[in-house]
Motif scaffolding. Structure first.
Motif, mmCIF file in Angstrom:
data_model
loop_
_atom_site.group_PDB
_atom_site.id
_atom_site.type_symbol
_atom_site.label_atom_id
_atom_site.label_comp_id
_atom_site.label_asym_id
_atom_site.label_seq_id
_atom_site.Cartn_x
_atom_site.Cartn_y
_atom_site.Cartn_z
ATOM 1 N N ALA A 50 45.176 -31.568 28.062
ATOM 2 C CA ALA A 50 44.073 -31.739 27.194
ATOM 3 C C ALA A 50 44.655 -32.153 25.660
ATOM 4 O O ALA A 50 45.656 -31.667 25.052
ATOM 5 C CB ALA A 50 43.125 -30.375 26.774
ATOM 6 N N PRO A 52 42.674 -31.818 22.070
ATOM 7 C CA PRO A 52 41.718 -31.429 21.356
ATOM 8 C C PRO A 52 41.308 -32.556 20.339
ATOM 9 O O PRO A 52 40.268 -32.696 19.886
ATOM 10 C CB PRO A 52 41.870 -30.165 20.856
ATOM 11 C CG PRO A 52 43.006 -29.751 21.801
ATOM 12 C CD PRO A 52 43.696 -30.712 22.192
ATOM 13 N N GLU A 55 39.828 -35.595 21.317
ATOM 14 C CA GLU A 55 38.534 -35.373 21.600
ATOM 15 C C GLU A 55 37.286 -35.188 20.581
ATOM 16 O O GLU A 55 36.308 -35.679 20.493
ATOM 17 C CB GLU A 55 38.286 -33.920 22.583
ATOM 18 C CG GLU A 55 38.667 -34.005 23.734
ATOM 19 C CD GLU A 55 38.698 -32.635 24.674
ATOM 20 O OE1 GLU A 55 37.862 -31.853 24.373
ATOM 21 O OE2 GLU A 55 39.854 -32.276 25.497
ATOM 22 N N LYS A 56 37.967 -34.554 19.558
ATOM 23 C CA LYS A 56 37.285 -34.457 18.217
ATOM 24 C C LYS A 56 36.792 -35.905 17.736
ATOM 25 O O LYS A 56 35.710 -36.187 17.160
ATOM 26 C CB LYS A 56 37.930 -33.845 17.194
ATOM 27 C CG LYS A 56 37.183 -33.413 15.954
ATOM 28 C CD LYS A 56 37.913 -32.354 15.158
ATOM 29 C CE LYS A 56 37.402 -32.194 13.799
ATOM 30 N NZ LYS A 56 37.391 -33.290 12.722
ATOM 31 N N ILE A 59 34.388 -37.475 20.123
ATOM 32 C CA ILE A 59 32.851 -36.916 19.762
ATOM 33 C C ILE A 59 32.197 -37.469 18.688
ATOM 34 O O ILE A 59 30.786 -37.992 18.644
ATOM 35 C CB ILE A 59 32.893 -35.440 19.974
ATOM 36 C CG1 ILE A 59 33.228 -34.863 21.380
ATOM 37 C CG2 ILE A 59 31.750 -34.636 19.263
ATOM 38 C CD1 ILE A 59 33.662 -33.384 21.371
ATOM 39 N N GLU A 77 27.004 -35.826 23.036
ATOM 40 C CA GLU A 77 27.987 -35.016 22.797
ATOM 41 C C GLU A 77 28.240 -34.164 24.271
ATOM 42 O O GLU A 77 29.351 -34.120 24.721
ATOM 43 C CB GLU A 77 28.133 -33.955 21.683
ATOM 44 C CG GLU A 77 28.999 -33.227 21.634
ATOM 45 C CD GLU A 77 29.208 -32.434 20.186
ATOM 46 O OE1 GLU A 77 28.386 -32.908 19.334
ATOM 47 O OE2 GLU A 77 29.830 -31.300 20.393
ATOM 48 N N LYS A 78 27.093 -33.753 24.715
ATOM 49 C CA LYS A 78 27.269 -32.745 25.882
ATOM 50 C C LYS A 78 27.663 -33.601 26.927
ATOM 51 O O LYS A 78 28.472 -33.196 28.054
ATOM 52 C CB LYS A 78 25.830 -32.198 26.335
ATOM 53 C CG LYS A 78 25.469 -30.945 25.660
ATOM 54 C CD LYS A 78 24.335 -30.108 26.188
ATOM 55 C CE LYS A 78 23.260 -30.330 25.073
ATOM 56 N NZ LYS A 78 21.660 -30.044 25.371
ATOM 57 N N ASN A 81 31.392 -34.066 26.786
ATOM 58 C CA ASN A 81 32.096 -32.957 27.107
ATOM 59 C C ASN A 81 32.244 -32.740 28.522
ATOM 60 O O ASN A 81 33.133 -32.266 28.973
ATOM 61 C CB ASN A 81 31.546 -31.741 26.085
ATOM 62 C CG ASN A 81 32.162 -31.706 25.021
ATOM 63 O OD1 ASN A 81 33.444 -32.039 24.711
ATOM 64 N ND2 ASN A 81 31.198 -31.267 24.058
ATOM 65 N N ILE A 84 34.815 -34.999 30.066
ATOM 66 C CA ILE A 84 36.208 -34.706 29.782
ATOM 67 C C ILE A 84 36.728 -33.391 30.403
ATOM 68 O O ILE A 84 37.828 -33.223 30.729
ATOM 69 C CB ILE A 84 36.385 -34.529 28.202
ATOM 70 C CG1 ILE A 84 36.136 -36.146 27.628
ATOM 71 C CG2 ILE A 84 37.499 -33.989 27.774
ATOM 72 C CD1 ILE A 84 36.186 -36.383 26.220
ATOM 73 N N ARG A 85 35.961 -32.610 30.520
ATOM 74 C CA ARG A 85 36.108 -31.161 31.308
ATOM 75 C C ARG A 85 36.607 -31.561 32.521
ATOM 76 O O ARG A 85 37.483 -30.934 33.192
ATOM 77 C CB ARG A 85 35.172 -30.359 31.293
ATOM 78 C CG ARG A 85 34.550 -29.580 29.901
ATOM 79 C CD ARG A 85 35.336 -28.760 29.578
ATOM 80 N NE ARG A 85 36.460 -29.166 28.756
ATOM 81 C CZ ARG A 85 36.363 -29.921 27.295
ATOM 82 N NH1 ARG A 85 35.270 -29.736 26.783
ATOM 83 N NH2 ARG A 85 37.543 -30.201 26.788
#
Ligand code: PRE
Length: 136
Positions: A50, A52, A55-56, A59, A77-78, A81, A84-85
């Motif tokens: 990952a 982060p 990712e920020k 998003i 965003e959801k 996410n 990405i998860r």
């Protein structure tokens, strides 16, 4: 039946929905092909699954794009996410099957295993062959 009766309108709209869903599947398949290559690159070089910070940025960008396109930014965003998860789960599985220790191991704790002569003693988690793969 005319082209403006409810059944015809519904049929036409559903045909577009089916095309859009097909495009989504193809785009997602292409995205996962790229992220598979990223996962292999990261596992080979001991990089963490990952990122982060990345990712920020993603998003923030996607929320702006959604807003411009009149799509709910919270939903965008959801959705990102959620994808990405799943990607991170795949990255962890690739790292584990490469013997990198999978989810827990980062570049930092790899460097921590170096001896004073600069030689790497190997992953601190020991034999990763014993770790289950996390796919599926
Ligand atoms: O860009 C990366 O480093 C990736 O691993 C890809 C990706 C993504 O799916 O976009 C997945 C995990 C990271 O946390 C950030 C982004």
């Amino acid at each position: 039946m005319s082209a403006s009766d409810p059944q015809s309108l519904l049929k036409n709209l559903r045909a577009s929905i089916d095309n859009i869903d097909a495009a989504l599947v193809h785009m997602l398949a292409e995205r996962f092909r790229c992220t598979q290559a990223v996962g292999e690159l990261k596992a080979t070089h001991g990089l963490p699954p990952a990122d982060p910070g990345r990712e920020k940025q993603q998003i923030e960008r996607l929320r702006r794009l959604a807003d411009d396109a009149q799509l709910d930014p919270d939903f965008a965003e959801k959705f990102l996410n959620f994808i990405i998860r799943e990607v991170i789960r795949h990255h962890e599985a690739i790292a584990a099957s490469n013997g990198n220790g999978g989810a827990g191991e980062t570049r930092k704790n790899r460097i921590d295993t170096e001896t004073s002569d600069g030689l790497d003693k190997g992953p601190i988690l020991g034999s990763a062959d014993a770790l289950p793969t996390q796919m599926g």
